[in-house]
Design a protein around this motif. Sequence first.
Motif, short mmCIF file in Angstrom:
data_model
loop_
_atom_site.label_atom_id
_atom_site.label_comp_id
_atom_site.label_asym_id
_atom_site.label_seq_id
_atom_site.Cartn_x
_atom_site.Cartn_y
_atom_site.Cartn_z
N GLU A 92 7.30 -3.64 2.79
CA GLU A 92 6.23 -4.54 2.36
C GLU A 92 4.95 -4.25 3.15
O GLU A 92 3.85 -4.21 2.58
CB GLU A 92 6.64 -5.99 2.55
CG GLU A 92 7.59 -6.51 1.49
CD GLU A 92 8.00 -7.95 1.75
OE1 GLU A 92 7.70 -8.45 2.86
OE2 GLU A 92 8.62 -8.56 0.86
N GLY A 93 5.08 -4.05 4.45
CA GLY A 93 3.92 -3.72 5.27
C GLY A 93 3.30 -2.40 4.88
O GLY A 93 2.07 -2.26 4.83
N LEU A 94 4.13 -1.39 4.59
CA LEU A 94 3.61 -0.10 4.16
C LEU A 94 2.88 -0.21 2.83
O LEU A 94 1.81 0.38 2.64
CB LEU A 94 4.76 0.91 4.04
CG LEU A 94 5.39 1.40 5.34
CD1 LEU A 94 6.62 2.23 5.04
CD2 LEU A 94 4.38 2.22 6.13
N LEU A 95 3.46 -0.96 1.90
CA LEU A 95 2.86 -1.11 0.59
C LEU A 95 1.50 -1.80 0.68
O LEU A 95 0.54 -1.40 0.01
CB LEU A 95 3.80 -1.90 -0.32
CG LEU A 95 3.36 -2.10 -1.78
CD1 LEU A 95 3.20 -0.76 -2.48
CD2 LEU A 95 4.35 -2.98 -2.51
N ASN A 96 1.40 -2.83 1.51
CA ASN A 96 0.13 -3.56 1.64
C ASN A 96 -0.95 -2.72 2.31
O ASN A 96 -2.13 -2.96 2.10
CB ASN A 96 0.36 -4.85 2.43
CG ASN A 96 1.23 -5.84 1.68
OD1 ASN A 96 1.25 -5.85 0.46
ND2 ASN A 96 1.96 -6.67 2.42
N GLY A 97 -0.54 -1.74 3.13
CA GLY A 97 -1.53 -0.93 3.84
C GLY A 97 -1.73 0.45 3.29
O GLY A 97 -2.39 1.29 3.94
N LEU A 98 -1.20 0.73 2.10
CA LEU A 98 -1.34 2.07 1.54
C LEU A 98 -2.79 2.44 1.27
O LEU A 98 -3.16 3.62 1.33
CB LEU A 98 -0.52 2.20 0.26
CG LEU A 98 0.95 2.57 0.42
CD1 LEU A 98 1.63 2.67 -0.93
CD2 LEU A 98 1.11 3.87 1.19
N PRO A 126 -5.83 -2.32 -4.14
CA PRO A 126 -4.36 -2.35 -4.20
C PRO A 126 -3.80 -1.00 -4.63
O PRO A 126 -4.44 -0.27 -5.39
CB PRO A 126 -4.08 -3.43 -5.27
CG PRO A 126 -5.33 -4.22 -5.38
CD PRO A 126 -6.45 -3.28 -5.07
N PRO A 127 -2.62 -0.65 -4.14
CA PRO A 127 -2.00 0.61 -4.56
C PRO A 127 -1.82 0.71 -6.07
O PRO A 127 -1.86 1.81 -6.63
CB PRO A 127 -0.65 0.60 -3.83
CG PRO A 127 -0.83 -0.33 -2.69
CD PRO A 127 -1.81 -1.35 -3.13
N VAL A 174 -4.73 2.42 -7.56
CA VAL A 174 -4.75 3.87 -7.30
C VAL A 174 -3.88 4.59 -8.33
O VAL A 174 -4.28 5.60 -8.92
CB VAL A 174 -4.27 4.16 -5.87
CG1 VAL A 174 -4.23 5.67 -5.62
CG2 VAL A 174 -5.18 3.49 -4.84
N ILE A 175 -2.66 4.06 -8.54
CA ILE A 175 -1.76 4.67 -9.52
C ILE A 175 -2.37 4.59 -10.92
O ILE A 175 -2.31 5.55 -11.70
CB ILE A 175 -0.39 3.98 -9.48
CG1 ILE A 175 0.22 4.09 -8.09
CG2 ILE A 175 0.55 4.59 -10.52
CD1 ILE A 175 1.53 3.33 -7.93
N GLU A 176 -2.98 3.47 -11.23
CA GLU A 176 -3.59 3.31 -12.55
C GLU A 176 -4.72 4.31 -12.77
O GLU A 176 -4.88 4.86 -13.87
CB GLU A 176 -4.12 1.88 -12.69
CG GLU A 176 -4.56 1.51 -14.09
CD GLU A 176 -4.87 0.03 -14.22
OE1 GLU A 176 -5.63 -0.34 -15.14
OE2 GLU A 176 -4.33 -0.76 -13.42
N GLU A 177 -5.50 4.58 -11.73
CA GLU A 177 -6.58 5.55 -11.85
C GLU A 177 -6.04 6.96 -12.07
O GLU A 177 -6.58 7.74 -12.87
CB GLU A 177 -7.47 5.51 -10.61
CG GLU A 177 -8.71 6.37 -10.71
CD GLU A 177 -9.65 6.16 -9.54
OE1 GLU A 177 -10.74 5.59 -9.77
OE2 GLU A 177 -9.30 6.56 -8.41
N VAL A 178 -4.97 7.31 -11.36
CA VAL A 178 -4.36 8.63 -11.55
C VAL A 178 -3.81 8.77 -12.96
O VAL A 178 -3.92 9.83 -13.59
CB VAL A 178 -3.26 8.87 -10.50
CG1 VAL A 178 -2.51 10.17 -10.79
CG2 VAL A 178 -3.87 8.93 -9.10
#
Length: 502
Positions: free
Chosen positions: A106-112, A117-118, A121-125
């Motif tokens: 959870e900490g990794l996901l929030n700080g990616l 929000p991550p 980023v995925i949506e843009e790719v």
Amino acid sequence: MASKIIKSTKNNKELDSVKKSEVMIQKSRSIKYKSFGGIQQSRDLTQLSPPYDIKVLRAIGESSSILKQCIDAYAHNVTGFGIGIRYKTEDNEETPEMKSEKTAIEGLLNGLNLERPPKEVIEEVIHHVEECGNGYFEAIRNGKDEVVGIDSIKPEHMTATKLNRITLPDGTVRKFRYYVFRDSLEDSGQKGNGMWFKSFGDPTPLNTDGSIAKDGEGTATEVIHVKIGDYTDPYGVPRYIGTLIKILGARKADELNYRYFTNGRHMPLAILLENAQLTAQSEETLQSYADQLDGESSQHKFLLLEAEKVDSSSNMLDEGKDKPAIKLEKLADILQKDALFLEYDQRTTEAVLSSFRLPPIYVGMSSDYNRATVETAKELTEEQVFQPRREGYEWRLNNLFTDYEFKHVELYLKSPNLSNMEDIKSILDPAIQANAVAPNDLRELLSKILNKPLQLFKGDKFNFPMGIQPQSNDYNIEKAYGETSDGEMAGMFRRMLRKMKG
């Protein structure tokens, strides 16, 4: 917007700038260096040109009336429901180790990504991949060589190199490419060499300027190249490439219709004079009528034209032959009644939707749908289009955290709840009437329907259908619900069974 978004600088033909060409060497280069143990190694950094102009491909969506909607539908439905965390198996009770891993991920996901929000980023790719067939994730590591961040890179500025076969320290042979980002010499700051990246997992100590550093000291970050097509090719191609000519043709049809309204002639009638000429006052009246911009002020008015006979010295004995006359000829029948090529535009829309395998409901075309057909279309599209793509991005997302060695948790892309209440009702009604469902069997289902968490009722009697005693030897819950089924309801029943036995 300019009428010609896609334009060749050589011969002014639009297709020339996007037509397929052979993947060719753009810049040849190779380097050699010594790795750990003094082993001589080489890397082929020869840059290859893409088969299509990627920058032009990305711009086509701006001039199409259907392409951008299809791409948005992919991006929003694949990752738009968010990123979730789940245990790899639900057969075991939650342990402190599992809770610790869940907190860590959870900490990794929030700080990616510290700027957005991550999920975005995925949506843009995904947008990049669907626009031009290529998308890039940049993976950022910390001092412990662990991935702590991701970002996207514009694909039109990325150039791929030839494929390199690399032997890893454990003896495994892998294939990697290298990539160079070059938008301008001023922005790159690399003295014309661009900014270099290496493939994810490549141990080569590559620097951002394309040079090789000592082992463990490279400054180049890693990228994950997502592409449509054969992964042995250096570049991907968009899924709509087969309908590209139709998309460009539809744009031309729209421009033709637009020019008709802006530059076309709209003459409803013609005034024909025979052996006469208009008086000066009539000419002034016609000119004023033609120049008048306010149509409301001329409503319910009539036009009076006066003409005078043209003097003729010949044929004075036959005066009736040269009698002046004014005729009004209607031209409305030869005017364009409506926009041209409407059927062509419709066929183009159908072809583009087919290339994306999308039903019209996903791009706002719902006139021919009812509730039953909408639900069926959504279920089929989820199963055959969106869910397979979610699984691909989920794998890449979890692969980023391989070095953390998570044993119990993983990330996943959430999907919509497409439960058909009519189908559920038709199944549960006879089951409830036959006293074949326990109260706790329905709690999780009710929780989804009401969108609020519902706890299970306490007590063994709520884990059995009403009227069935828990101690009854005639009722075997394992045989009733199965032991190995992976279904959602069966899994819930097995968890209840464990609780009862525990």
